[in-house]
Design an enzyme around this catalytic site. Structure first.
Site, PDB file in Angstrom:
ATOM      1  CD  GLN A  25       1.065  -9.013  -2.516  1.00 39.64           C
ATOM      2  OE1 GLN A  25       1.965  -9.454  -3.195  1.00 39.64           O
ATOM      3  NE2 GLN A  25      -0.189  -9.217  -2.831  1.00 39.64           N
ATOM      4  CG  ASP A  65      -1.782  -1.232   1.324  1.00 36.72           C
ATOM      5  OD1 ASP A  65      -2.392  -1.615   0.317  1.00 36.72           O
ATOM      6  OD2 ASP A  65      -1.810  -1.841   2.413  1.00 36.72           O
ATOM      7  N   GLY A  98       0.056  14.102  -3.782  1.00 38.69           N
ATOM      8  CA  GLY A  98      -1.373  13.998  -4.036  1.00 38.69           C
ATOM      9  C   GLY A  98      -1.647  12.835  -4.958  1.00 38.69           C
ATOM     10  N   GLY A 125      -3.880  -4.545  -4.811  1.00 41.26           N
ATOM     11  CA  GLY A 125      -4.722  -3.583  -5.510  1.00 41.26           C
ATOM     12  C   GLY A 125      -3.970  -2.282  -5.722  1.00 41.26           C
ATOM     13  CG  HIS A 126      -0.949  -1.588  -8.015  1.00 39.85           C
ATOM     14  ND1 HIS A 126       0.021  -1.993  -8.902  1.00 39.85           N
ATOM     15  CD2 HIS A 126      -0.554  -2.048  -6.804  1.00 39.85           C
ATOM     16  CE1 HIS A 126       0.956  -2.677  -8.253  1.00 39.85           C
ATOM     17  NE2 HIS A 126       0.622  -2.712  -6.984  1.00 39.85           N
ATOM     18  CB  THR A 127      -5.785   3.110  -5.778  1.00 33.28           C
ATOM     19  OG1 THR A 127      -6.332   2.026  -5.022  1.00 33.28           O
ATOM     20  CG2 THR A 127      -6.861   4.150  -6.008  1.00 33.28           C
ATOM     21  N   GLY A 179       1.809   2.966  -2.648  1.00 33.05           N
ATOM     22  CA  GLY A 179       1.525   3.846  -3.780  1.00 33.05           C
ATOM     23  C   GLY A 179       2.286   3.452  -5.032  1.00 33.05           C
ATOM     24  CE  LYS A 180       3.458  -2.422  -4.483  1.00 33.39           C
ATOM     25  NZ  LYS A 180       2.926  -2.065  -3.144  1.00 33.39           N
ATOM     26  CB  THR A 216      -9.499  -6.309   2.033  1.00 37.20           C
ATOM     27  OG1 THR A 216      -8.712  -5.269   2.658  1.00 37.20           O
ATOM     28  CG2 THR A 216      -8.563  -7.413   1.550  1.00 37.20           C
ATOM     29  CB  THR A 254      -7.057 -11.082   0.479  1.00 39.25           C
ATOM     30  OG1 THR A 254      -6.408 -12.038  -0.362  1.00 39.25           O
ATOM     31  CG2 THR A 254      -6.084  -9.964   0.843  1.00 39.25           C
ATOM     32  NE  ARG A 265       7.587 -31.943  -7.902  1.00 41.49           N
ATOM     33  CZ  ARG A 265       8.087 -31.782  -6.671  1.00 41.49           C
ATOM     34  NH1 ARG A 265       8.583 -30.611  -6.306  1.00 41.49           N
ATOM     35  NH2 ARG A 265       8.100 -32.786  -5.820  1.00 41.49           N
ATOM     36  CG  LEU A 286       6.082  15.051   1.880  1.00 44.54           C
ATOM     37  CD1 LEU A 286       6.836  14.297   2.976  1.00 44.54           C
ATOM     38  CD2 LEU A 286       7.070  15.801   0.979  1.00 44.54           C
ATOM     39  CG  ASP A 287      -0.510  14.681   0.081  1.00 43.66           C
ATOM     40  OD1 ASP A 287       0.248  13.795  -0.353  1.00 43.66           O
ATOM     41  OD2 ASP A 287      -1.746  14.559   0.128  1.00 43.66           O
TER      42      ASP A 287
END
Length: 424
Positions: free
Chosen positions: A226, A13, A417, A40-42, A15-16, A303, A131, A145, A334-335
């Site tokens: 992750q 989480d 942001g 999950g990438h937002t 921010g990738k 989630t 999850t 296998r 940073l904000d």
């Protein structure tokens, strides 16, 4: 042109997705190399929020090739749902620009069932915080296998045989250990069949695709999921994910040489968060923690669970630097720190009567460390309109400089942001 690996340096989480989205403009191909739809990438583009769980973030950039590597575990239903959602937004998700490695392992309905049964059977203290997407059981079958690979979706006879073989063992567990109904192999096949028919067109040789981009002089962007401290080997075991999240797996999980990994970017959230169970030394259970959670909108993209929040932990970051060898840091959110009169950074732990600079390696040791902090002055200015380092207030610059000093790695990117333009 240098290829780039983007990895999370904390517990996910970080921010990738946003950083990958920005870097994708210059990439020819974007590769997802591990994990599944437990990530999950937002992304926020023009005020429109888009959450991706499997498809690489670069899909929102027209003309980019997006590859799902062999290190990923893929849920066919989730993949089809994502391409449908993106197509409805006008995004090109045709096989000419989206490929799944034939070696990618497939999450089957019985994997999701097994995941849920196991977590339900654990007492409150033993819950991992999974999850429930079937990620772990799918990786288990891969190592044993007996897994279903993406290529098998194009061979229905082989697929039926593998489902029947897998359920011979799993139905014993369902019936006698978890006290639930066994699964019918024929019904499982019929459930997966329509998705298999759609996915066939997306199957390909990801290793060759990466090689072609290299030969043409293009740049490849490797996207992890992750974070480092959820790594199956190096994370806070057993509260970890089921795959290797570190940079070294970018090569293995996509099918290329480690020599291709030339620029390595550590994504560092300006504070620390964690979802689910597991120790968290710098966690804040006070009004500051609530402030970070509220200002940062800290809810899991996959989630929806509320994220635990705390001060920046340089000890876990120092370990991430040691494991991944980043060439630069990307500081996100940073904000969110704006408005706090003072900021703290955990610089070391007290453990077993000694001060340590790296996480101790005994199981659950982080639950028994005492974080040692240093305090820096905060700032009240709104920094969301900053478009360069010099636009930041003095105390924000001092915070970034101190992070550089503690980790010995330069800050290369800063995000203030959610929008694309709020990164410099």
């Amino acid at each position: 042109m240098s290829n780039i690996v983007v990895f999370g340096s904390q517990w996910g989480d970080e921010g990738k997705g946003k950083i990958v989205d920005m870097l994708a403009e210059k990439a020819a191909a974007i590769v997802r190399f591990q994990g599944g739809n437990n990530a999950g990438h937002t992304l926020v583009v023009g005020g429109d929020k888009c959450i991706l769980h499997l498809i690489p973030s670069g899909i929102l950039h027209p003309g980019k090739v997006c590859l799902i590597g062999n290190g990923v575990v893929l849920d066919p239903e989730v993949f089809c749902r994502e391409i449908d959602t993106l197509a409805a937004k006008g995004v090109d998700v045709t096989p000419r620009r989206l490929m799944i490695s034939k070696k990618t392992h497939v999450i089957m309905p019985y994997h999701r069932r097994m995941d849920g049964c196991r977590e339900a059977a654990r007492d409150a203290a033993g819950k991992i915080g999974t999850t429930g997407r079937g990620i772990g059981p799918c990786y288990e079958d891969k190592v044993a296998r007996v897994g279903v690979r993406a290529a098998d979706l194009a061979d229905f006879k082989l697929l039926q045989e593998k489902i029947a073989r897998a359920l011979e063992e799993k139905n014993v567990l369902f019936r006698h250990l978890f006290r639930c109904e066994p699964m019918d192999p024929a019904a499982v096949f019929e459930e997966i069949k329509p998705f298999a028919e759609r996915i066939r067109a997306y199957l390909g040789d990801v290793s060759t695709a990466i090689q072609k981009v290299k030969k043409s002089g293009g740049m490849v962007l490797f996207e992890g999921a992750q974070g480092t401290h959820l790594d199956i080997d190096h994370g806070t075991y057993p509260y970890v994910t089921s795959s290797s999240t570190v940079t070294g797996n970018a090569a293995s999980g996509s099918g290329c040489s480690p020599r291709e990994l030339t620029r390595i970017i550590a994504i560092v959230k300006a504070y620390t968060t964690r979802v689910g169970g597991g120790p968290f030394p710098s966690e804040l259970s006070d009004e500051v923690g609530d402030y970070l959670q509220s200002q940062g909108g800290e809810f899991g993209a996959t989630t929806g669970r509320k994220r635990r929040c705390g001060w920046l932990d340089a000890v876990v970051l120092r370990e991430s630097v040691r494991l991944n060898g980043p060439t630069e840091l990307a500081i996100t959110k940073l904000d969110v720190l704006s408005g706090l009169s003072e900021l703290k950074i955990c610089t070391r732990y007290r453990y077993g009567g000694e001060e340590v600079l790296y996480p101790p390696q005994e199981q659950n040791a982080l639950a028994h460390v005492e974080p040692i902090y240093e305090t820096l002055p905060g700032w009240n200015e709104d920094i969301t309109k900053a478009r360069g380092y010099d636009d930041l207030p003095e105390n924000a610059r001092a915070y970034l400089n101190r992070v550089e000093q503690l980790l010995g790695v330069p800050v290369g990117l800063v995000s203030v942001g959610p929008e694309r333009g709020q990164t410099f």
